[in-house]
Design a protein around this motif. Structure first.
Motif, PDB file in Angstrom:
ATOM      1  N   ASN A 214       0.799  -1.236   0.000  1.00 29.98           N
ATOM      2  CA  ASN A 214       0.000   0.000   0.000  1.00 29.98           C
ATOM      3  C   ASN A 214       0.826   1.278   0.000  1.00 29.98           C
ATOM      4  OD1 ASN A 214      -2.307  -1.603   0.195  1.00 29.98           O
ATOM      5  ND2 ASN A 214      -2.150  -1.623   2.435  1.00 29.98           N
ATOM      6  N   GLN A 215       2.063   1.188  -0.441  1.00 31.10           N
ATOM      7  CA  GLN A 215       2.888   2.404  -0.519  1.00 31.10           C
ATOM      8  C   GLN A 215       3.195   2.701  -1.978  1.00 31.10           C
ATOM      9  OE1 GLN A 215       6.299   1.118   1.766  1.00 31.10           O
ATOM     10  NE2 GLN A 215       5.694   2.335   3.547  1.00 31.10           N
ATOM     11  N   ASP A 216       3.572   3.948  -2.217  1.00 27.71           N
ATOM     12  CA  ASP A 216       4.079   4.286  -3.548  1.00 27.71           C
ATOM     13  C   ASP A 216       5.415   3.599  -3.746  1.00 27.71           C
ATOM     14  OD1 ASP A 216       1.977   5.930  -4.002  1.00 27.71           O
ATOM     15  OD2 ASP A 216       3.032   7.763  -3.397  1.00 27.71           O
ATOM     16  N   GLY A 217       5.884   3.633  -4.962  1.00 33.88           N
ATOM     17  CA  GLY A 217       7.210   3.081  -5.231  1.00 33.88           C
ATOM     18  C   GLY A 217       7.149   1.863  -6.121  1.00 33.88           C
ATOM     19  N   ASP A 218       8.302   1.359  -6.464  1.00 37.16           N
ATOM     20  CA  ASP A 218       8.375   0.202  -7.343  1.00 37.16           C
ATOM     21  C   ASP A 218       9.604  -0.628  -6.969  1.00 37.16           C
ATOM     22  OD1 ASP A 218       8.641  -1.636  -9.312  1.00 37.16           O
ATOM     23  OD2 ASP A 218       8.429  -0.225 -10.991  1.00 37.16           O
ATOM     24  N   PRO A 219       9.389  -1.662  -6.126  1.00 38.60           N
ATOM     25  CA  PRO A 219      10.532  -2.444  -5.648  1.00 38.60           C
ATOM     26  C   PRO A 219      11.230  -3.242  -6.749  1.00 38.60           C
ATOM     27  CG  PRO A 219       8.473  -3.442  -4.934  1.00 38.60           C
ATOM     28  CD  PRO A 219       8.100  -2.129  -5.569  1.00 38.60           C
ATOM     29  N   GLN A 220      10.643  -3.218  -7.942  1.00 39.81           N
ATOM     30  CA  GLN A 220      11.293  -3.938  -9.044  1.00 39.81           C
ATOM     31  C   GLN A 220      12.409  -3.118  -9.680  1.00 39.81           C
ATOM     32  OE1 GLN A 220       8.622  -6.237 -11.612  1.00 39.81           O
ATOM     33  NE2 GLN A 220       6.928  -5.449 -10.422  1.00 39.81           N
ATOM     34  N   VAL A 221      12.323  -1.824  -9.576  1.00 40.18           N
ATOM     35  CA  VAL A 221      13.374  -1.007 -10.200  1.00 40.18           C
ATOM     36  C   VAL A 221      13.988   0.050  -9.266  1.00 40.18           C
ATOM     37  CG1 VAL A 221      12.524  -1.270 -12.567  1.00 40.18           C
ATOM     38  CG2 VAL A 221      11.700   0.617 -11.213  1.00 40.18           C
ATOM     39  N   GLU A 222      13.198   0.593  -8.348  1.00 40.31           N
ATOM     40  CA  GLU A 222      13.709   1.732  -7.559  1.00 40.31           C
ATOM     41  C   GLU A 222      14.952   1.432  -6.731  1.00 40.31           C
ATOM     42  OE1 GLU A 222      10.685   3.799  -5.347  1.00 40.31           O
ATOM     43  OE2 GLU A 222       9.756   4.594  -7.168  1.00 40.31           O
ATOM     44  N   PRO A 223      14.999   0.274  -6.032  1.00 41.02           N
ATOM     45  CA  PRO A 223      16.202   0.058  -5.210  1.00 41.02           C
ATOM     46  C   PRO A 223      17.489   0.073  -6.049  1.00 41.02           C
ATOM     47  CG  PRO A 223      14.822  -1.919  -5.296  1.00 41.02           C
ATOM     48  CD  PRO A 223      14.014  -0.804  -5.861  1.00 41.02           C
ATOM     49  N   TYR A 224      17.394  -0.372  -7.281  1.00 36.61           N
ATOM     50  CA  TYR A 224      18.598  -0.404  -8.137  1.00 36.61           C
ATOM     51  C   TYR A 224      19.002   1.012  -8.549  1.00 36.61           C
ATOM     52  CZ  TYR A 224      17.366  -5.340  -8.284  1.00 36.61           C
ATOM     53  OH  TYR A 224      17.062  -6.622  -7.918  1.00 36.61           O
ATOM     54  N   ILE A 225      18.002   1.862  -8.774  1.00 36.76           N
ATOM     55  CA  ILE A 225      18.312   3.258  -9.127  1.00 36.76           C
ATOM     56  C   ILE A 225      18.934   3.961  -7.922  1.00 36.76           C
ATOM     57  CG2 ILE A 225      17.282   5.477  -9.807  1.00 36.76           C
ATOM     58  CD1 ILE A 225      15.064   3.839 -11.222  1.00 36.76           C
ATOM     59  N   VAL A 226      18.344   3.719  -6.761  1.00 35.30           N
ATOM     60  CA  VAL A 226      18.847   4.349  -5.539  1.00 35.30           C
ATOM     61  C   VAL A 226      20.293   3.907  -5.266  1.00 35.30           C
ATOM     62  CG1 VAL A 226      18.543   4.360  -3.017  1.00 35.30           C
ATOM     63  CG2 VAL A 226      16.590   4.756  -4.521  1.00 35.30           C
ATOM     64  N   ALA A 227      20.548   2.625  -5.437  1.00 36.62           N
ATOM     65  CA  ALA A 227      21.919   2.108  -5.207  1.00 36.62           C
ATOM     66  C   ALA A 227      22.907   2.787  -6.152  1.00 36.62           C
ATOM     67  CB  ALA A 227      21.936   0.596  -5.407  1.00 36.62           C
ATOM     68  N   TYR A 228      22.474   2.948  -7.386  1.00 38.55           N
ATOM     69  CA  TYR A 228      23.317   3.591  -8.412  1.00 38.55           C
ATOM     70  C   TYR A 228      23.642   5.035  -8.007  1.00 38.55           C
ATOM     71  CZ  TYR A 228      24.088   5.548 -13.178  1.00 38.55           C
ATOM     72  OH  TYR A 228      24.581   6.180 -14.288  1.00 38.55           O
ATOM     73  N   ASN A 229      22.636   5.779  -7.578  1.00 44.76           N
ATOM     74  CA  ASN A 229      22.873   7.179  -7.186  1.00 44.76           C
ATOM     75  C   ASN A 229      23.661   7.294  -5.886  1.00 44.76           C
ATOM     76  OD1 ASN A 229      21.643   8.356  -9.454  1.00 44.76           O
ATOM     77  ND2 ASN A 229      19.602   8.031  -8.569  1.00 44.76           N
ATOM     78  N   LEU A 230      23.451   6.335  -4.985  1.00 47.84           N
ATOM     79  CA  LEU A 230      24.239   6.325  -3.746  1.00 47.84           C
ATOM     80  C   LEU A 230      25.715   6.114  -4.076  1.00 47.84           C
ATOM     81  CD1 LEU A 230      21.968   4.070  -1.492  1.00 47.84           C
ATOM     82  CD2 LEU A 230      22.691   6.378  -0.873  1.00 47.84           C
ATOM     83  N   LEU A 231      25.973   5.136  -4.930  1.00 51.41           N
ATOM     84  CA  LEU A 231      27.371   4.815  -5.268  1.00 51.41           C
ATOM     85  C   LEU A 231      28.045   5.984  -5.978  1.00 51.41           C
ATOM     86  CD1 LEU A 231      26.818   1.112  -6.300  1.00 51.41           C
ATOM     87  CD2 LEU A 231      28.600   1.868  -4.701  1.00 51.41           C
ATOM     88  N   ASN A 232      27.331   6.600  -6.901  1.00 51.61           N
ATOM     89  CA  ASN A 232      27.937   7.732  -7.620  1.00 51.61           C
ATOM     90  C   ASN A 232      28.157   8.926  -6.684  1.00 51.61           C
ATOM     91  OD1 ASN A 232      28.144   6.400 -10.069  1.00 51.61           O
ATOM     92  ND2 ASN A 232      26.053   6.947 -10.673  1.00 51.61           N
TER      93      ASN A 232
END
Ligand code: FCB
Length: 491
Positions: A214-232
């Motif tokens: 029941n939350q916004d978001g997309d666990p299929q793609v968002e965690p990978y985008i977040v990891a990418y931006n964290l690393l950069n």
């Protein structure tokens, strides 16, 4: 290998009670850790901006993973912001030579970015803390990001979901290096990016609360985008320090990742679970470690995280590091922090199991483990008697001694945590501190048994205090000084 490790573990078990300060070099770092949102309180003090931890805990007051948090949040927490001096005296009494804390980004930049202005009061607070620590012989280890993205950036471009965060993070890091780097010689860019990406964008139990039921978001793609931006973001801040500050400040910049030991659930001959162990390491630790060493995601992740799902019948795309980004990432750390708490089983998980598809199923493994629990409602005497924690610490110290003997370049150990404080989705119902905080009586602080033991342990055979620019001594090593110099260190 596995049985070798097991016998080493039993060795650590058997010898733990005899562990001594003199088993470690004089400049070994012994500290305790905390983080801004968990400990500071003062959520609006002196113009501090909101972080996503503030807005998340206020938006989901009843959220709980295992217990009811009772609407808990870190607005007041244990008031470390206003009791800073008292708390430094506690650290001094414990006898630690180092203290790991994090800076609240929105206390320095209330609007998240430089164009919105910096807070001189916020900077002043950390200046005072750093000075107070040093005046008491305690080396600051400073984390720049312990999950509290400025809320303004979350609202403007969704925080770590956007690559715009990289510039804002680097500007924030720049201010910290400039303002504090004359005295802070050890920087941790990010704390546990895994937990932030998984808790915040898959489970939704941590800020910003995306990806869960029941939350916004997309666990299929968002965690990978977040990891990418964290690393950069991490890598760009590391390079900034190398280029602009290292030559005169002479500090070190590292990152703290978390991992735990995984064991095949159905035994060491169960092929599918052995593979699950592999996947578990790749999806938890390798997710960040491989980009930092090889410039790319782990192979298993590259293969599994793009598999089509019903929402993405044509497959998904993992964010791709450009050649420049890869160069920036590879070897972007002077030391590595490893946070570990427990061991887990890994079990093969069929992606068709009835759990939401996404990061959780991509790795085809599931895991379980046990955190360090403290029952709510214990009496003062019971709560202070943390024999469980004490044994845990002794065993870990023995394991570190063993690792050092096996030529692992371990330079220090920070115990989580300095004092009881706000524990994310558990609120105040779980206590990780070595200092007990009486939540019913003006947040008074008392040492638990572990703190008293640690004090005794640290005072034994103490010869020299930690050097300000900590260098590794590895007496059991046959390596040349140059080889040791070139190796990243492990905290
Ligand atoms: C770690 C977090 C820290 C605290 C401990 C118990 O994962 O970094 O903030 O919550 O767990």
């Amino acid at each position: 290998m596995a049985s070798g490790m097991m016998s080493e573990f039993s060795y650590a078990q058997d010898h733990a009670s005899n562990i001594k300060r003199s088993d470690f070099p004089d400049d070994f770092i012994f500290g305790v850790g905390s983080s801004a949102y968990q400990i500071e309180g003062g959520w609006r003090a002196h113009g501090k901006g909101l972080s996503i931890c503030d807005s998340f805990s206020l938006r989901y007051p009843g959220l709980s993973l295992f217990y009811k948090t009772g609407g808990a949040n870190g607005c007041r927490s244990v008031e470390n912001y206003s009791r800073m001096k008292e708390d430094v005296q506690l650290l001094k009494k414990m006898g630690v030579n180092s203290y790991r804390f994090s800076i609240s980004w929105s206390r320095i930049l209330p609007g998240g970015k430089v164009s919105m202005g910096k807070s001189l009061e916020g900077i002043d607070h950390y200046n005072k803390l750093i000075d107070e620590l040093l005046a008491n012989g305690i080396e600051p280890f400073v984390t720049l990001f312990h999950w509290d993205t400025p809320n303004a950036l979350e609202e403007e471009y969704m925080g770590f979901l956007s690559s715009k965060i990289v510039d804002d993070f680097v500007n924030y890091a720049d201010i910290c290096f400039w303002e504090f780097g004359d005295r802070v010689k050890n920087w941790v860019t990010l704390n546990e990016p895994y937990t932030f990406a998984y808790g915040g964008y898959v489970q939704g139990i941590y800020a910003p609360g995306r990806g869960g039921k029941n939350q916004d978001g997309d666990p299929q793609v968002e965690p990978y985008i977040v990891a990418y931006n964290l690393l950069n973001s991490h890598a760009a801040a590391y390079r900034l320090y190398q280029e602009n500050y290292k030559s005169f400040q002479k500090g070190k910049v590292g990152i703290t990742l978390n991992c735990n030991y995984f064991q095949p659930y159905r035994g060491s001959s169960h092929q599918q679970d052995i593979q699950a162990v592999d996947h578990a390491y790749d999806f938890k630790f390798g997710w960040f470690m491989e980009p930092l060493t090889k410039g790319n995601w782990p192979e298993n992740m590259q293969r599994l995280a793009i598999i089509p799902t019903s929402d993405y019948p044509n497959g998904r795309v993992l964010p791709k590091f450009s050649i420049d980004q890869q160069k920036t990432l590879i070897a972007s750390y002077d030391f590595l922090g490893i946070n570990y708490y427990y061991a887990s089983f890994a079990q093969y998980q069929d992606p068709s199991d009835e759990i939401p598809l996404g990061y959780s199923t991509d790795g085809h493994f599931k895991k379980s483990g046990s955190p360090d629990k403290n029952d709510p409602g214990k009496t003062y005497e019971e709560a202070r008697d943390d024999t469980y924690r004490l044994n845990y610490i002794k065993h870990h110290l023995e394991a570190i001694k063993l690792a050092r003997r096996n030529k692992v370049n371990v330079m220090g150990y920070f115990i989580w945590s300095f004092m009881d404080s706000f524990e994310w989705s558990f609120g105040y119902n779980i206590r990780f501190g070595m200092i007990y905080v009486d939540y019913m009586n003006d947040l008074q602080r008392y040492p638990k048994r572990s703190a008293v033991w640690f004090r005794k342990f640290l005072s034994e055979n103490k010869k020299v205090s930690v050097k300000s620019n900590v260098t590794q001594v590895n007496d059991a090593s046959n390596k040349t000084e140059q080889e040791i110099e070139n190796e990243p260190e492990v905290l």
